[in-house]
Write a protein that holds these residues in place. Structure first.
Motif: not given
Ligand code: KIV
Ligand code: ZN
Length: 514
Positions: A13-16, A97-101, A139-141, A171-173, A509-511
């Motif tokens: 429901l989020r990344d999908g 809560i899932h927070t990332f940076l 937390f996600s780096p 492994d974001t990419v 969310p990541q851009h």
């Molecule tokens: O791919 C990614 O890095 C994400 C983060 C928000 C966990 O989706």
């Protein structure tokens, strides 16, 4: 010896939803969340509440509907994001809560324009802020797969101290290779002094087709949460497919020292639901949930399986939810029987009115198709649910098509409550119907994809049509089902146009900024 628990964190429901065209409405998200809960997924990431009012409402609705799974909301490492996530998750019985940076040199330098020290400081601040709303903070780096190990160790140690109880390594990419990613997880767990205070999780993208392999390598090296999606949906090439991760661990218990709590018989129904809502078909040779996953074509294989199933099958089809098609009900069946069958499929109606509407459609379908299967019922619910937000409705469609002549389509649409008619000639019946619709709507969109699949077998089967439209960089998928392929095509086209007419989709969310 009892096995350790492997936590399944579903992010369909989020990344999908970040797959271009896979956006879902609030009600669709609630339906999928209920199916995930029924499958006993531990954590459901329901969305990114700061992204839009629609996303906020969807996360809140999932938090209200789900009781057995933890509901999670995503937030950048910013106070306003975290506050919004905290607000959306208020109704949840169990909230995360899932927070990332980002922590990779390229993301810190080019995207965040922050020094490593600033990243550490902001990450710690975000975790502390999130802890004001819930004890369950992840937390996600971001882009950990391309981050320097020493720096990862430094950030992670500090965020655990600040109160993060789950550390997710993305492994974001999709750049990593299994042995290397497994080693990364092992190194982090061994080197970070307070690693025992957190669960290590992984979130792998599939750019090199290695998302599942990387996730499993991580589990072999100590990860105890896997983030995944149904059918491997997700940003670009997608995320690790839930069904593959779960069934690999379940089937190879000789190799893994952990197991999930999932009811795997819900996998196929859940896969179908997600495919029908998003309009992303499942390829026939897809592991576990593809139509051919348990089909044996060659004579040698068929002979082997008939003699002893294990000769060519490592899993039982029924264990992942493949069942003989149920002939549900015929045209004489009543509402109660229909309601009971829907309940078996995990579909509940919020009101008698909603059931009535589906019942009317069921009767219409039963007039045209004498055997109705579970898949037909699922398509009926999808069609009825999407009607709620329709600006354009199909009132009438006729197409005349004969040998040697170009087909002619006549169409009447209800647009914002008013009826409009038009006709057009096309290269084929679908082309003619689409041209007639465009005469009325003039959407200025570009057709990127058109595909037809039969929902069940037989010449009276419903055809399920998926179209993908693009307008000004925005991509949407539309779907329609009917025993008449041209009507199914028109419904799919209008479904996509209705989505284009709705407010903008969730920003990424990541851009960029939201
Ligand atoms: O791919 C990614 O890095 C994400 C983060 C928000 C966990 O989706
Ligand atoms: Zn991701």
């Amino acid at each position: 010896m009892s096995k350790e628990h492997l936590i399944i964190f579903d992010t369909t429901l989020r990344d999908g939803e970040q797959s271009p065209g896979a956006s879902m409405t609030r009600d669709e998200k609630v339906r999928i969340a209920r199916a995930l809960e029924k499958m006993r997924v531990d954590i459901i990431e329901a969305g990114f509440p700061i992204a839009s009012p629609g996303d906020f409402e969807a996360v809140k609705a999932v938090a209200e509907a789900v009781t057995d799974s933890t509901v999670c909301g995503l937030a950048r490492a910013l106070d306003k994001d975290i506050e919004r996530a905290g607000e959306a998750l208020k109704p949840a019985r169990s909230a995360r809560i899932h927070t990332f940076l980002a922590t990779s040199p390229i993301h810190m330098r080019e995207k965040l324009r922050m020094t490593p020290d600033e990243v550490v400081e902001n990450a710690v601040k975000a975790v502390k802020k999130a802890r004001q709303f819930t004890d369950d903070v992840e937390f996600s780096p971001e882009d950990a797969g391309r981050s320097e190990v020493d720096f990862l160790c430094r950030v992670i140690e500090r965020v655990i101290d600040a109160g993060a109880s789950t550390i997710n390594i993305p492994d974001t990419v999709g750049y990593n290779i299994p042995h290397q990613f497994g080693q990364l997880i092992r190194t982090l767990i061994e080197r970070i002094p307070n690693a025992d205070k957190a669960i290590f999780s992984v979130h792998c993208h599939n750019d090199l087709g290695l998302a599942v392999a990387n996730s499993l390598a991580a589990v072999r090296n100590g990860a105890r949460q896997v983030e995944c999606t149904i059918n491997g949906l997700g940003e670009r090439a997608g995320n690790a497919a839930l069904e593959e991760v779960v069934m690999a661990v379940r089937t190879r218990q000789d190799v893994f020292d952990c197991d999930t709590r999932l009811d795997t018989t819900q996998i196929v129904p859940c896969s179908r639901l997600v495919s029908s809502i998003t309009g992303f078909p499942v390829q026939p040779n897809k592991a576990i949930v593809g139509a051919n996953a348990f089909a044996h074509e060659s004579g040698i294989h068929q002979d082997g399986v008939l003699k002893s199933r294990e000769t060519y099958e490592i899993m039982r089809a029924e264990d992942v939810g493949w069942s003989e098609n149920h002939i549900v009900l015929g045209k004489h069946s009543g509402r109660n029987a229909l309601r009971a069958r829907f309940r078996d499929l995990g579909i509940e109606f919020d009101s008698e009115e909603a059931l009535n509407e589906v019942f009317i459609r069921f009767k219409e379908l039963a007039d045209r198709k004498h055997e109705i299967y579970d898949e037909d019922l699922q398509a009926l619910v999808s069609a009825t649910a999407s009607d709620a937000e329709e600006r354009y409705k199909l009132v009438y469609l006729s197409v005349t098509s004969e040998t040697g002549e170009k087909p002619l389509a006549r169409v009447t649409l209800n647009v914002d409550g008013e009826e409009h008619s038009s006709e057009a000639i096309g290269g084929g019946p679908v082309d003619a119907a689409y041209k007639a619709i465009e005469e009325i709507i003039g959407s200025d969109s570009e057709l990127k994809l058109y595909s037809v699949n039969n929902i069940t077998s037989g010449t009276d089967a419903q055809g399920e049509v998926t179209v993908r439209l693009e307008k000004e960089g925005r991509i949407v998928n539309g779907q329609g089902a009917d025993t008449d392929i041209v009507i199914a095509s028109a419904k799919a086209y209008l479904n996509a146009l209705n989505k284009l007419a709705a407010p903008a989709l969730t920003p990424h969310p990541q851009h960029g900024s939201v």
